[in-house]
Write an enzyme that holds these catalytic residues in place. Structure first.
Site, PDB file in Angstrom:
ATOM      1  N   ASP A 122       0.740  -1.247   0.039  1.00 43.63           N
ATOM      2  CA  ASP A 122      -0.168  -0.047   0.147  1.00 43.63           C
ATOM      3  C   ASP A 122       1.006   1.323   0.012  1.00 43.63           C
ATOM      4  O   ASP A 122       1.656   1.414   0.973  1.00 43.63           O
ATOM      5  CB  ASP A 122      -0.913  -0.047   1.248  1.00 43.63           C
ATOM      6  CG  ASP A 122      -1.875   1.152   1.211  1.00 43.63           C
ATOM      7  OD1 ASP A 122      -1.859   1.976   0.343  1.00 43.63           O
ATOM      8  OD2 ASP A 122      -2.935   1.138   2.096  1.00 43.63           O
TER       9      ASP A 122
ATOM     10  N   ASP B 277      -2.025   6.090  -6.514  1.00 42.16           N
ATOM     11  CA  ASP B 277      -2.273   5.220  -5.475  1.00 42.16           C
ATOM     12  C   ASP B 277      -2.087   3.766  -5.805  1.00 42.16           C
ATOM     13  O   ASP B 277      -2.716   3.546  -7.094  1.00 42.16           O
ATOM     14  CB  ASP B 277      -3.659   5.581  -4.784  1.00 42.16           C
ATOM     15  CG  ASP B 277      -3.972   4.578  -3.681  1.00 42.16           C
ATOM     16  OD1 ASP B 277      -3.213   4.348  -2.782  1.00 42.16           O
ATOM     17  OD2 ASP B 277      -5.272   4.213  -3.737  1.00 42.16           O
TER      18      ASP B 277
END
Ligand SMILES: *[C@@H]1O[C@H](CO)[C@@H](O)[C@H](O)[C@H]1NC(C)=O
Ligand SMILES: *[C@@H]1O[C@H](CO)[C@@H](O)[C@H](O)[C@H]1NC(C)=O
Ligand SMILES: *[C@@H]1O[C@H](CO)[C@@H](O)[C@H](O)[C@H]1NC(C)=O
Ligand SMILES: *[C@@H]1O[C@H](CO)[C@@H](O)[C@H](O)[C@H]1NC(C)=O
Length: 442
Positions: free
Chosen positions: A122, A321
């Site tokens: 992440d 992202d």
């Protein structure tokens, strides 16, 4: 409003499905999936890939998968919004990130002798956690057993790292902390262990060893935050990786393919276009860039500059992202792109919607190229990165959506992973730049 109350029922459904179908067998079991990681490069698997133990055991229809991923994205956007809104930096998991469903996972070895665990990758998170054995309420089939490791160390209460966790407390001299999430609480001991990433040992890696979850569940895998905050992997491996890494995400169409996460400056592409990374002091872990326009076909569409402007105080701007699936553009930007896209595809064709997508066709279409214009770098997306097709080939949608109408995420453009697939994305933090190069990551 807490995030728990705003999670959609379909997200919760997906979440419970993900938790139910975890096999007790070893993760990543087939021959193909077992190829060892080499050097400083880790294989990256989609969480629903055949190589993932988190895939659904029953095939889910394409439409269902789309809807699930779309609702999952809404939770992701709320998570990103919570980061943007945050005033101080909390490097280890603040409650809201708990109910994340990761999109990509890597394998890591932890402890001596090594135990294999799966960790979600992440880029918008600094936290590192691992579900530990004896954990009450953890859903994972694979737990890290600290008692079997000779290198496990609790982090003492007086250590500076203990100041960086939320709600620290001191139990028998060791630093513990609690995360709250709606009605649920997660308790962990701040710990240090030897982490092996591919062939690289990271001694004394600091992470949260989760011991108790009450009132809810956690995603079953660990978390490998690739953000830039003080306790993140990057901060902890400065000398080894020099705050440099890249990934190439596998194609959504080729479920069996793995991508790669390459850590450190060695082996990074030389021929790559760069744009500047921007820092938002309110949330330093997000990777902001300066997107200045979008071209559809040959035409740069009309987007008010305010829709793209970087503003640390509101959180506005554009981020890359790894955890959002579909690119979100703030309303005026999305409308401009979509309208031009529809015009180029053919104004006479019937447009339908599917889940969160408002531009779908039930006849074959020829899509215009979409080019994202960043300062110093233009990225033209191939058709696979713009369109999503039904498995039967009968429906094709523009795989982007408008940002939510309200809240912090209404001002945030998110370049998401479907748009990044088959590209190498290089994060070069010492030089404050992000690189993008086409690569077939199979
Ligand atoms: C953390 O949770 C435990 C129970 O799970 C509780 O006993 C403890 O007081 C909590 N600590 C903090 C700092 O909230
Ligand atoms: C932290 O470690 C202590 C000592 O091993 C243990 O008793 C406690 O349950 C652990 N707490 C958590 C939250 O894992
Ligand atoms: C993916 O792998 C599985 C088993 O490992 C196999 O059954 C399947 O046919 C493969 N799919 C593709 C598209 O190659
Ligand atoms: C990107 O595309 C725009 C619009 O077509 C053009 O004006 C600009 O020079 C290009 N920039 C780069 C770095 O290629």
């Amino acid at each position: 409003m807490t995030m728990a109350t705003s999670l959609s029922p379909s997200l919760l459904l997906l979440f419970s499905i993900a938790l139910v179908f975890i096999p007790s067998a070893q993760a990543l079991s087939s021959k193909y999936c077992d190829a060892p990681d080499k050097g400083s490069t880790l294989q990256v698997f989609h969480v629903y890939s055949p190589c993932s133990p988190f895939r659904a055991s029953k095939p889910v229809s394409w439409e269902d998968t789309i809807l699930q991923m779309e609702s999952k994205d809404q939770a992701r956007l709320q998570y990103l919004a919570s980061l943007v809104a945050r005033k101080s930096i909390v490097p280890i998991a603040s409650g809201r990130q708990i109910l994340q469903i990761p999109t990509y996972i890597v394998r890591a070895q932890i402890g001596t002798p090594p135990q294999t665990l799966l960790m979600a990758m992440d880029t918008s998170n600094d936290a590192a956690w691992v579900p530990c054995s004896g954990c009450e309420g953890c859903s994972s089939a694979t737990l890290f057993d600290a008692t079997k490791s000779t290198t496990f160390k609790p982090v003492p209460c007086q250590s500076p790292q203990c100041q960086q966790v939320p709600n620290p407390s001191c139990g028998g001299g060791a630093c513990s902390f609690n995360l709250t999430y709606g009605g649920s609480t997660v308790a962990a001991n701040l710990s240090q262990e030897t982490l092996m990433l591919a062939a690289d040992p990271v001694p004394s890696y600091t992470f949260g060893c989760i011991g108790k979850v009450t009132g809810g569940s956690l995603p079953p895998q660990g978390l490998l935050g690739l953000g830039r905050g003080p306790l993140s992997l990057l901060s902890q491996t400065q000398s080894l990786y020099q705050s440099t890494f890249s990934y190439c995400l596998p194609s959504f169409k080729s479920a069996n393919f793995s991508g790669s996460l390459r850590l450190g400056p060695i082996g990074q592409p030389k021929r790559i276009k760069y744009t500047q990374l921007l820092r938002n002091p309110r949330r330093s872990s997000l990777y902001y860039v300066n997107m200045i326009g979008i071209r559809v076909g040959r035409r740069v569409v009309d987007i008010p500059p305010s829709a793209l402007a970087f503003d640390p105080s509101t959180g506005a701007g554009t981020i890359f992202d790894s955890g959002t699936v579909y690119t979100r553009l703030v309303q005026p930007a999305y409308t401009a792109v979509r309208d031009e896209f529809r015009r180029r595809v053919g104004a006479n064709l019937t447009v339908t919607s599917l889940g969160g997508f408002d531009t779908c066709y039930s006849v074959p279409i020829v899509a215009p190229a979409v080019t994202l214009l960043f300062s110093g770098m233009n990225v033209t997306l191939p058709p696979d990165n713009i369109l999503i097709h039904s498995s039967a080939g009968s429906t094709t949608c523009l795989a982007m959506a408008a940002a939510p109408a309200e809240g912090v995420s209404s001002v945030l453009n998110v370049i998401a992973n479907l748009q990044q697939q088959n590209h190498r994305i290089l994060f070069d933090i010492p030089n404050s730049r992000l690189g993008v190069a086409r690569e077939s990551c199979t």
